[in-house]
Enzyme design. Structure first.
Site, PDB file in Angstrom:
ATOM      1  N   CYS A 103      -9.021  -6.977  -6.123  1.00 35.52           N
ATOM      2  CA  CYS A 103      -8.836  -5.742  -5.353  1.00 35.52           C
ATOM      3  C   CYS A 103      -9.486  -5.906  -3.987  1.00 35.52           C
ATOM      4  O   CYS A 103     -10.685  -6.184  -3.889  1.00 35.52           O
ATOM      5  CB  CYS A 103      -9.447  -4.558  -6.102  1.00 35.52           C
ATOM      6  SG  CYS A 103      -9.533  -3.064  -5.103  1.00 35.52           S
TER       7      CYS A 103
ATOM      8  N   CYS B  73     -12.452  -3.601  -3.380  1.00 38.76           N
ATOM      9  CA  CYS B  73     -13.632  -4.028  -4.149  1.00 38.76           C
ATOM     10  C   CYS B  73     -14.315  -5.193  -3.446  1.00 38.76           C
ATOM     11  O   CYS B  73     -15.557  -5.297  -3.437  1.00 38.76           O
ATOM     12  CB  CYS B  73     -13.245  -4.405  -5.572  1.00 38.76           C
ATOM     13  SG  CYS B  73     -12.885  -2.980  -6.629  1.00 38.76           S
TER      14      CYS B  73
ATOM     15  N   HIS C 162     -14.077   1.312  -9.097  1.00 42.13           N
ATOM     16  CA  HIS C 162     -12.645   1.058  -8.907  1.00 42.13           C
ATOM     17  C   HIS C 162     -11.819   2.100  -9.646  1.00 42.13           C
ATOM     18  O   HIS C 162     -11.838   2.179 -10.870  1.00 42.13           O
ATOM     19  CB  HIS C 162     -12.235  -0.341  -9.373  1.00 42.13           C
ATOM     20  CG  HIS C 162     -10.763  -0.579  -9.129  1.00 42.13           C
ATOM     21  ND1 HIS C 162     -10.278  -1.040  -7.928  1.00 42.13           N
ATOM     22  CD2 HIS C 162      -9.681  -0.331  -9.907  1.00 42.13           C
ATOM     23  CE1 HIS C 162      -8.956  -1.087  -7.978  1.00 42.13           C
ATOM     24  NE2 HIS C 162      -8.566  -0.665  -9.169  1.00 42.13           N
TER      25      HIS C 162
ATOM     26  N   ASN D 296      -2.455   8.320   0.077  1.00 43.24           N
ATOM     27  CA  ASN D 296      -1.141   7.882  -0.369  1.00 43.24           C
ATOM     28  C   ASN D 296      -1.214   7.461  -1.837  1.00 43.24           C
ATOM     29  O   ASN D 296      -2.200   6.848  -2.250  1.00 43.24           O
ATOM     30  CB  ASN D 296      -0.652   6.710   0.486  1.00 43.24           C
ATOM     31  CG  ASN D 296      -0.432   7.116   1.938  1.00 43.24           C
ATOM     32  OD1 ASN D 296       0.015   8.222   2.215  1.00 43.24           O
ATOM     33  ND2 ASN D 296      -0.752   6.227   2.864  1.00 43.24           N
TER      34      ASN D 296
ATOM     35  N   HIS E 199      -6.671   0.990  -4.607  1.00 42.81           N
ATOM     36  CA  HIS E 199      -8.056   1.428  -4.823  1.00 42.81           C
ATOM     37  C   HIS E 199      -8.118   2.775  -4.118  1.00 42.81           C
ATOM     38  O   HIS E 199      -7.829   2.843  -2.911  1.00 42.81           O
ATOM     39  CB  HIS E 199      -9.040   0.410  -4.218  1.00 42.81           C
ATOM     40  CG  HIS E 199     -10.493   0.721  -4.457  1.00 42.81           C
ATOM     41  ND1 HIS E 199     -11.364  -0.154  -5.095  1.00 42.81           N
ATOM     42  CD2 HIS E 199     -11.239   1.799  -4.141  1.00 42.81           C
ATOM     43  CE1 HIS E 199     -12.563   0.374  -5.146  1.00 42.81           C
ATOM     44  NE2 HIS E 199     -12.525   1.563  -4.563  1.00 42.81           N
TER      45      HIS E 199
ATOM     46  N   HIS F 268      -8.400   5.779  -1.947  1.00 40.39           N
ATOM     47  CA  HIS F 268      -8.982   5.915  -0.601  1.00 40.39           C
ATOM     48  C   HIS F 268      -8.414   7.129   0.087  1.00 40.39           C
ATOM     49  O   HIS F 268      -7.260   7.518  -0.149  1.00 40.39           O
ATOM     50  CB  HIS F 268      -8.754   4.655   0.247  1.00 40.39           C
ATOM     51  CG  HIS F 268      -7.336   4.193   0.329  1.00 40.39           C
ATOM     52  ND1 HIS F 268      -6.710   3.517  -0.688  1.00 40.39           N
ATOM     53  CD2 HIS F 268      -6.411   4.326   1.318  1.00 40.39           C
ATOM     54  CE1 HIS F 268      -5.469   3.227  -0.327  1.00 40.39           C
ATOM     55  NE2 HIS F 268      -5.251   3.716   0.883  1.00 40.39           N
TER      56      HIS F 268
ATOM     57  N   HIS G 140      -7.775   8.578   3.890  1.00 39.06           N
ATOM     58  CA  HIS G 140      -7.728   8.305   5.323  1.00 39.06           C
ATOM     59  C   HIS G 140      -8.265   9.535   6.062  1.00 39.06           C
ATOM     60  O   HIS G 140      -7.836  10.660   5.769  1.00 39.06           O
ATOM     61  CB  HIS G 140      -6.285   8.098   5.788  1.00 39.06           C
ATOM     62  CG  HIS G 140      -5.565   6.944   5.167  1.00 39.06           C
ATOM     63  ND1 HIS G 140      -5.337   5.769   5.837  1.00 39.06           N
ATOM     64  CD2 HIS G 140      -4.993   6.786   3.947  1.00 39.06           C
ATOM     65  CE1 HIS G 140      -4.645   4.938   5.054  1.00 39.06           C
ATOM     66  NE2 HIS G 140      -4.424   5.529   3.912  1.00 39.06           N
TER      67      HIS G 140
HETATM   68  P1  DGP Z   1      -2.536   2.824   2.182  1.00 36.62           P
HETATM   69  O1  DGP Z   1      -1.318   2.303   2.852  1.00 36.62           O
HETATM   70  O2  DGP Z   1      -2.589   4.347   2.115  1.00 36.62           O
HETATM   71  O3  DGP Z   1      -2.773   2.174   0.836  1.00 36.62           O
HETATM   72  O4  DGP Z   1      -3.753   2.429   3.129  1.00 36.62           O
HETATM   73  C1  DGP Z   1      -4.354   1.177   3.115  1.00 36.62           C
HETATM   74  C2  DGP Z   1      -5.029   1.020   4.435  1.00 36.62           C
HETATM   75  O5  DGP Z   1      -5.916  -0.058   4.343  1.00 36.62           O
HETATM   76  C3  DGP Z   1      -4.096   0.715   5.599  1.00 36.62           C
HETATM   77  O6  DGP Z   1      -4.139   1.786   6.545  1.00 36.62           O
HETATM   78  C4  DGP Z   1      -4.642  -0.551   6.221  1.00 36.62           C
HETATM   79  C5  DGP Z   1      -6.016  -0.674   5.586  1.00 36.62           C
HETATM   80  N1  DGP Z   1      -6.434  -2.049   5.348  1.00 36.62           N
HETATM   81  C6  DGP Z   1      -5.728  -3.007   4.684  1.00 36.62           C
HETATM   82  N2  DGP Z   1      -6.443  -4.142   4.633  1.00 36.62           N
HETATM   83  C7  DGP Z   1      -7.632  -3.886   5.263  1.00 36.62           C
HETATM   84  C8  DGP Z   1      -8.790  -4.680   5.532  1.00 36.62           C
HETATM   85  O7  DGP Z   1      -8.910  -5.848   5.167  1.00 36.62           O
HETATM   86  N3  DGP Z   1      -9.794  -4.066   6.210  1.00 36.62           N
HETATM   87  C9  DGP Z   1      -9.714  -2.765   6.627  1.00 36.62           C
HETATM   88  N4  DGP Z   1     -10.759  -2.283   7.297  1.00 36.62           N
HETATM   89  N5  DGP Z   1      -8.644  -1.991   6.381  1.00 36.62           N
HETATM   90  C10 DGP Z   1      -7.613  -2.548   5.715  1.00 36.62           C
END
Ligand code: DGP
Length: 112
Positions: A3, A6, A45, A85, A96, A98, A100
């Site tokens: 993940c 994680c 997680h 989402n 995981h 989250h 925004h």
């Molecule tokens: P979602 O599409 O709702 O699952 O959002 C996932 C978000 O995670 C997306 O806006 C981009 C962000 N993201 C993906 N990989 C990384 C990473 O390695 N570092 C950071 N800081 N954000 C990431």
């Protein structure tokens, strides 16, 4: 478990942290869609909103109280949007849980 978030929690992948305590982490999104774009995640997680239940959802009140603090800290006094989402139709790309935080400009009125 493979993940991405994680690994960010474990420090195996670097991130720009905004807030951290024993239960949650907040860090800047790697591909910001607004001047302020922060992700807030539980350290436990949980795959997404669709995996929340009576046993694991206590962390939500903590997450949302910190979202309010982070928004103030980031100067989002004119408002902001909180988005989670879920699954394929919701375009969730990281499994995981989250939230925004999006703000720092006038956001569009459409949610989809
Ligand atoms: P979602 O599409 O709702 O699952 O959002 C996932 C978000 O995670 C997306 O806006 C981009 C962000 N993201 C993906 N990989 C990384 C990473 O390695 N570092 C950071 N800081 N954000 C990431």
């Amino acid at each position: 478990m493979d993940c991405l978030f994680c690994k960010i929690i474990a420090g195996e992948i670097p991130s720009t942290k905004v807030f951290e305590d024993e239960k949650i982490l907040a860090f800047r999104d790697i591909a910001p869609q607004a001047p302020v774009h922060i992700l807030v995640i539980p350290k436990e997680h949980i795959g997404g909103v669709d995996e929340l239940n009576e046993d694991n959802s206590a962390v939500l009140s903590h997450i949302f109280s910190k979202i309010a603090e982070i928004a103030k800290q980031e100067g989002l006094s004119n408002g902001y949007r909180v988005v989670s989402n879920v699954g394929e139709h919701g375009c969730q790309s990281v499994r995981h849980l989250h939230f925004h935080i999006l703000g720092g400009k006038q956001l569009g009125g459409d949610m989809v």
